[in-house]
Design an enzyme around this catalytic site. Structure first.
Site, PDB file in Angstrom:
ATOM      1  N   SER A   1      38.007 -43.763  -6.887  1.00 17.73           N
ATOM      2  CA  SER A   1      39.207 -42.934  -7.068  1.00 17.73           C
ATOM      3  C   SER A   1      39.284 -41.716  -6.156  1.00 17.73           C
ATOM      4  O   SER A   1      40.312 -41.028  -6.154  1.00 17.73           O
ATOM      5  CB  SER A   1      39.317 -42.493  -8.526  1.00 17.73           C
ATOM      6  N   PHE A   2      38.262 -41.444  -5.396  1.00 18.19           N
ATOM      7  CA  PHE A   2      38.379 -40.516  -4.255  1.00 18.19           C
ATOM      8  C   PHE A   2      39.611 -40.924  -3.442  1.00 18.19           C
ATOM      9  O   PHE A   2      40.313 -40.084  -2.863  1.00 18.19           O
ATOM     10  CB  PHE A   2      37.089 -40.672  -3.455  1.00 18.19           C
TER      11      PHE A   2
END
Length: 387
Positions: free
Chosen positions: A68-69
Site C-alpha cells: 500500500s505504499f
C-alpha cells in the site's frame, strides 16, 4: 554492522546506521533507505540480499513489491489530475464514470474515494486475487455494488478499491491507465531514478526481489497476535487476501493494482514524493502547483478507522499528521504538514511539506503486525535534520 552501499551526507550517518544495524540483527534481509531534501538525496543506501537464499545481493536498481505504499503514487496522480482541472474533488465520481452511479452511489465524490469514506472499502462479492488483477471484472463489480455505509460518514480503509476507482477515473479523463499515467506524467519527467511501477513489465523481472516472510503469515480469518483487527477489518483487508507468495506471480506484477502492487525502491519513493514535499517542483520539473500540493490537506476526514481500529486523519490521497503519527515518528514531527502511508509488510514513505524532506524505506522481509523498522529510519532522519 552489515555492509552498506550507496551514498549519504555525514550528518545523516545515523540513518545509514539504522539500516546497517537492522541488517546485522536479521531484522532485515535486504532493504533500501532514502532521504531527500529539496529534491536532492542526502541518504541513498541499500544493503543485504535480494533473495531468501542470500545468493543475490540487493543492488542499486533492485525493486520489490511495496503493497500500500503504492497508494501514495496513486494519490499523487489524482492530485495532478485535480490540479490540471481534469477532476474535481467535490464532483461525483459518476460525472466521469456514469456507470458508477448504480445502487445509491450517485453522491460518492472524488474526495470520498481519496479519503477512504466512499462506503466501498472492499468488494461485496467475494473475489480471488486473480479477479482483483482483472481490472475490468473487479472494477465492473464496484460499479454495480451498493455502498456499505452512507458515503462520507465512515472512515474504512480502502485496501484495494481506491486504486481501482482512481484507475478508472484516470482512464476516463486521460485515456491512460493509472500505471501508464504514472510512468508518462510522473516517472519519465523526473528521470531514471524515479524507478517505480504500477504494472511491472518483463524488462524489470530480473531485478525484482521477491518478498520473504519474516513472521508467520496469519490465516485468512486470523488477526496477527499484535493486531486488533475487527471482523469488518478482516473482511476489508483479507478479501481478497494478498499474501507474500501471491506477489511472486508474474500475473500479479503485470497487473495495475493502484492500491497495492507497485514495485520500486526507496530512492524512487523518496524522489517521487519530493514532489509533495517541495511544493510540486523537483529539480526544475514542476508536476503540481503549490496550491495543488496543499490540496492534500483540504478538508481532511479524521476518525476511528473501522478496518484498522486506529484513529487516522486522511487527506486527499494521503494520511496526514495526528497524535498517532507523532507517536510513530517522534515529537520532531509535531505540527508538521505530513503526507504519508506505508505498505503491508513494512515499506513506508513520508513527505514533510514544512522541512521539504521525504523519507522512504523499502524492505523485502515481510513482517506481519506492528513493525517499527520504518519508524526508526524516519526518527533518525529527523534527528539528523535537527542536528
Amino acid at each position: 554492522m552489515a555492509e552498506i552501499h550507496g551514498t549519504y551526507r555525514e550528518e545523516f550517518s545515523a540513518v545509514r546506521d539504522v539500516l546497517a544495524a537492522s541488517l546485522a540483527r536479521g531484522d532485515d534481509l535486504g532493504a533500501s533507505v532514502a532521504v531527500f531534501i529539496d529534491g536532492k538525496p542526502v541518504v541513498d543506501v541499500w544493503g543485504g540480499y535480494a533473495d531468501a537464499a542470500r545468493s543475490r545481493p540487493w543492488e542499486r536498481d533492485t525493486i520489490t513489491n511495496v503493497y500500500s505504499f503504492t497508494k501514495t503514487m496513486t494519490g499523487l496522480c489524482a492530485l495532478i489530475l485535480i490540479d490540471r482541472g481534469l477532476l474535481d474533488l467535490d464532483a461525483p465520481v459518476a460525472r466521469y464514470w456514469p456507470e458508477f452511479a448504480q445502487n445509491g452511489k450517485a453522491g460518492v465524490t472524488v474526495r470520498h474515494v481519496l479519503q477512504h469514506t466512499s462506503g466501498l472499502p472492499a468488494w461485496t462479492e467475494e473475489i480471488t486475487p486473480q479477479d482483483l488483477c482483472d481490472l475490468q471484472k473487479s472494477t465492473d463489480l464496484l460499479a454495480r455494488q451498493a455502498p456499505w455505509w452512507t458515503p462520507g460518514t465512515v472512515l474504512a480503509y480502502h485496501c484495494f478499491t481506491t486504486g481501482h476507482m482512481v484507475n478508472m477515473l484516470t482512464q476516463r479523463v486521460t485515456g491512460l491507465t493509472l500505471g501508464q499515467f504514472l510512468a508518462r506524467e510522473v516517472c519519465t519527467p523526473l528521470g531514471p531514478d524515479a524507478d517505480f511501477h504500477i504494472g511491472t513489465g518483463p524488462e524489470c523481472d530480473d531485478r525484482v526481489s521477491l518478498l520473504t516472510p519474516g513472521t508467520p503469515v496469519p490465516a485468512l480469518n486470523e488477526a496477527a497476535p499484535t493486531e486488533g483487527v475487527s471482523p469488518v477489518g478482516i473482511r476489508i483487508t483479507r478479501y481478497p487476501y494478498i499474501t507474500p507468495d501471491i506477489t511472486h506471480n508474474t500475473w500479479w506484477r503485470r497487473a495495475e493494482v493502484g492500491g497495492g502492487n507497485g514495485h520500486g525502491n526507496a530512492r524512487a519513493g523518496a524522489l517521487i514524493q519530493s514532489v509533495m514535499a517541495c511544493g510540486g517542483e523537483v529539480n526544475g520539473v514542476r508536476l503540481l502547483s503549490e496550491d495543488g500540493c496543499r490540496r492534500v490537506l483540504d478538508k481532511p476526514f479524521a476518525g476511528m478507522d473501522v478496518a484498522m481500529s486506529l484513529a487516522f486523519t486522511w487527506g486527499n490521497g494521503y494520511c496526514l499528521n495526528n497524535d498517532l503519527a507523532t507517536g510513530m515518528f517522534g515529537p520532531a514531527v509535531q505540527g508538521h504538514r505530513l503526507a504519508y502511508w506505508g505498505g503491508n509488510g513494512g515499506s513506508f514513505v513520508l513527505a514533510d511539506l514544512d522541512t521539504r524532506m521525504s523519507v522512504a524505506y523499502v524492505p523485502n522481509l515481510w513482517k506481519s503486525g506492528v513493525d517499527n523498522r520504518a519508524f526508526a529510519v524516519i526518527q533518525a532522519a529527523y534527528a539528523s535534520l535537527g542536528a
